[in-house]
Design a protein around this motif. Structure first.
Motif, PDB file in Angstrom:
ATOM      1  N   ARG A  25      -4.078   0.343  -0.304  1.00 44.71           N
ATOM      2  CA  ARG A  25      -2.696  -0.109  -0.439  1.00 44.71           C
ATOM      3  C   ARG A  25      -2.044   0.077   0.921  1.00 44.71           C
ATOM      4  O   ARG A  25      -2.732   0.311   1.900  1.00 44.71           O
ATOM      5  CB  ARG A  25      -1.992   0.698  -1.533  1.00 44.71           C
ATOM      6  CG  ARG A  25      -2.717   0.570  -2.868  1.00 44.71           C
ATOM      7  CD  ARG A  25      -2.062   1.262  -4.022  1.00 44.71           C
ATOM      8  NE  ARG A  25      -1.345   2.473  -3.710  1.00 44.71           N
ATOM      9  CZ  ARG A  25      -0.370   2.966  -4.450  1.00 44.71           C
ATOM     10  NH1 ARG A  25       0.001   2.347  -5.535  1.00 44.71           N
ATOM     11  NH2 ARG A  25       0.241   4.079  -4.126  1.00 44.71           N
ATOM     12  N   ASP A  26      -0.742  -0.023   0.990  1.00 47.29           N
ATOM     13  CA  ASP A  26      -0.049   0.085   2.282  1.00 47.29           C
ATOM     14  C   ASP A  26      -0.354   1.393   3.007  1.00 47.29           C
ATOM     15  O   ASP A  26      -0.783   1.389   4.147  1.00 47.29           O
ATOM     16  CB  ASP A  26       1.464  -0.054   2.097  1.00 47.29           C
ATOM     17  CG  ASP A  26       1.859  -1.468   1.703  1.00 47.29           C
ATOM     18  OD1 ASP A  26       1.086  -2.403   1.995  1.00 47.29           O
ATOM     19  OD2 ASP A  26       2.924  -1.629   1.096  1.00 47.29           O
ATOM     20  N   ASN A  27      -0.097   2.517   2.350  1.00 46.32           N
ATOM     21  CA  ASN A  27      -0.216   3.814   3.012  1.00 46.32           C
ATOM     22  C   ASN A  27      -1.272   4.729   2.413  1.00 46.32           C
ATOM     23  O   ASN A  27      -1.387   5.880   2.826  1.00 46.32           O
ATOM     24  CB  ASN A  27       1.134   4.535   2.982  1.00 46.32           C
ATOM     25  CG  ASN A  27       2.192   3.759   3.730  1.00 46.32           C
ATOM     26  OD1 ASN A  27       1.940   3.261   4.820  1.00 46.32           O
ATOM     27  ND2 ASN A  27       3.367   3.635   3.136  1.00 46.32           N
ATOM     28  N   ASP A  28      -1.989   4.251   1.414  1.00 44.54           N
ATOM     29  CA  ASP A  28      -2.970   5.107   0.760  1.00 44.54           C
ATOM     30  C   ASP A  28      -4.015   4.247   0.052  1.00 44.54           C
ATOM     31  O   ASP A  28      -4.002   3.031   0.154  1.00 44.54           O
ATOM     32  CB  ASP A  28      -2.288   6.057  -0.232  1.00 44.54           C
ATOM     33  CG  ASP A  28      -1.558   5.337  -1.370  1.00 44.54           C
ATOM     34  OD1 ASP A  28      -1.604   4.088  -1.438  1.00 44.54           O
ATOM     35  OD2 ASP A  28      -0.954   6.014  -2.201  1.00 44.54           O
ATOM     36  N   ALA A  29      -4.899   4.910  -0.643  1.00 48.58           N
ATOM     37  CA  ALA A  29      -5.883   4.218  -1.481  1.00 48.58           C
ATOM     38  C   ALA A  29      -5.559   4.548  -2.935  1.00 48.58           C
ATOM     39  O   ALA A  29      -4.958   5.586  -3.235  1.00 48.58           O
ATOM     40  CB  ALA A  29      -7.299   4.664  -1.126  1.00 48.58           C
ATOM     41  N   ALA A  30      -5.946   3.663  -3.822  1.00 49.83           N
ATOM     42  CA  ALA A  30      -5.703   3.854  -5.251  1.00 49.83           C
ATOM     43  C   ALA A  30      -6.961   3.508  -6.022  1.00 49.83           C
ATOM     44  O   ALA A  30      -7.828   2.791  -5.534  1.00 49.83           O
ATOM     45  CB  ALA A  30      -4.537   2.983  -5.718  1.00 49.83           C
ATOM     46  N   PRO A  62      -6.571   9.390   0.130  1.00 45.16           N
ATOM     47  CA  PRO A  62      -6.692   9.062   1.560  1.00 45.16           C
ATOM     48  C   PRO A  62      -7.342   7.696   1.775  1.00 45.16           C
ATOM     49  O   PRO A  62      -8.284   7.323   1.066  1.00 45.16           O
ATOM     50  CB  PRO A  62      -7.603  10.164   2.111  1.00 45.16           C
ATOM     51  CG  PRO A  62      -7.603  11.249   1.091  1.00 45.16           C
ATOM     52  CD  PRO A  62      -7.311  10.597  -0.227  1.00 45.16           C
ATOM     53  N   ASN A  63      -6.849   6.944   2.758  1.00 41.10           N
ATOM     54  CA  ASN A  63      -7.465   5.663   3.120  1.00 41.10           C
ATOM     55  C   ASN A  63      -8.932   5.835   3.466  1.00 41.10           C
ATOM     56  O   ASN A  63      -9.744   4.934   3.242  1.00 41.10           O
ATOM     57  CB  ASN A  63      -6.736   5.032   4.309  1.00 41.10           C
ATOM     58  CG  ASN A  63      -5.394   4.457   3.923  1.00 41.10           C
ATOM     59  OD1 ASN A  63      -5.136   4.174   2.758  1.00 41.10           O
ATOM     60  ND2 ASN A  63      -4.526   4.290   4.893  1.00 41.10           N
TER      61      ASN A  63
END
Length: 135
Positions: A25-30, A62-63
Motif C-alpha cells: 500500500r502507500d506506506n505499508d504492506a497489508a 513493513p514494506n
C-alpha cells in the motif's frame, strides 16, 4: 538431542504470509485473509486487524515483507518464513508439499532455504513456469 525442534520466528512467519498473499500500500504492506486462512490472524496483534466483507485485513506490516528475506537471517527466521509462505501459497497432500509461485527466482530461493535448513529435504523446481519438469 534427537529430534530437536527449533523455535520458529513469529516475525518470520508473518513475513512469509505477507510475501505470499500480501500487497503493498502507500506506506505499508497489508494481508487479506479469507475463508480458512482467517485462522492465521492469530499470528498478528489484534490492533492490526480489521474485519470486513468476510475477510480479515492485517495492515501496518513493513514494506520489506513483500521482498525475500536475506539468506543471512537466522535459521529460526528462515524456517518461519517457510512456514508462512507454506500457509498462504502451499499445499500438503500425503507426503508431498507444494508451494505455488509464478517466479522461478522465488522457488529457487525457497529450495535454497529448505536444502540448507532441512536435512534430507528434496525439492523439485520446474525448469520453466510452463512445464513441470524439474531442475
Amino acid at each position: 538431542t534427537p529430534n530437536k525442534v527449533d523455535k520458529i520466528s513469529i516475525t518470520g512467519i508473518q513475513h512469509g504470509m505477507c510475501f505470499g498473499d500480501g500487497s503493498l500500500r502507500d506506506n505499508d504492506a497489508a494481508l487479506d485473509l479469507c475463508l480458512e486462512k482467517r485462522e492465521l490472524k492469530k499470528f498478528f496483534v489484534k490492533e492490526q486487524q480489521m474485519e470486513f466483507e468476510g475477510r480479515t485485513r492485517i495492515w501496518g506490516l513493513p514494506n520489506s515483507f513483500k521482498q525475500l528475506p536475506s539468506l543471512d537471517e537466522g535459521r529460526s527466521y528462515l524456517l518461519g518464513f517457510m512456514a508462512g509462505i507454506l500457509a498462504t501459497d502451499g499445499n500438503i497432500h500425503k507426503n508431498r508439499i507444494t508451494i505455488n509461485n509464478k517466479s522461478l527466482t522465488v522457488l529457487k530461493y525457497i529450495k535454497d532455504i529448505a536444502s540448507y535448513n532441512i536435512p534430507d529435504c528434496q525439492i523439485c523446481v520446474p525448469l520453466s513456469s510452463s512445464n513441470n519438469r524439474c531442475d
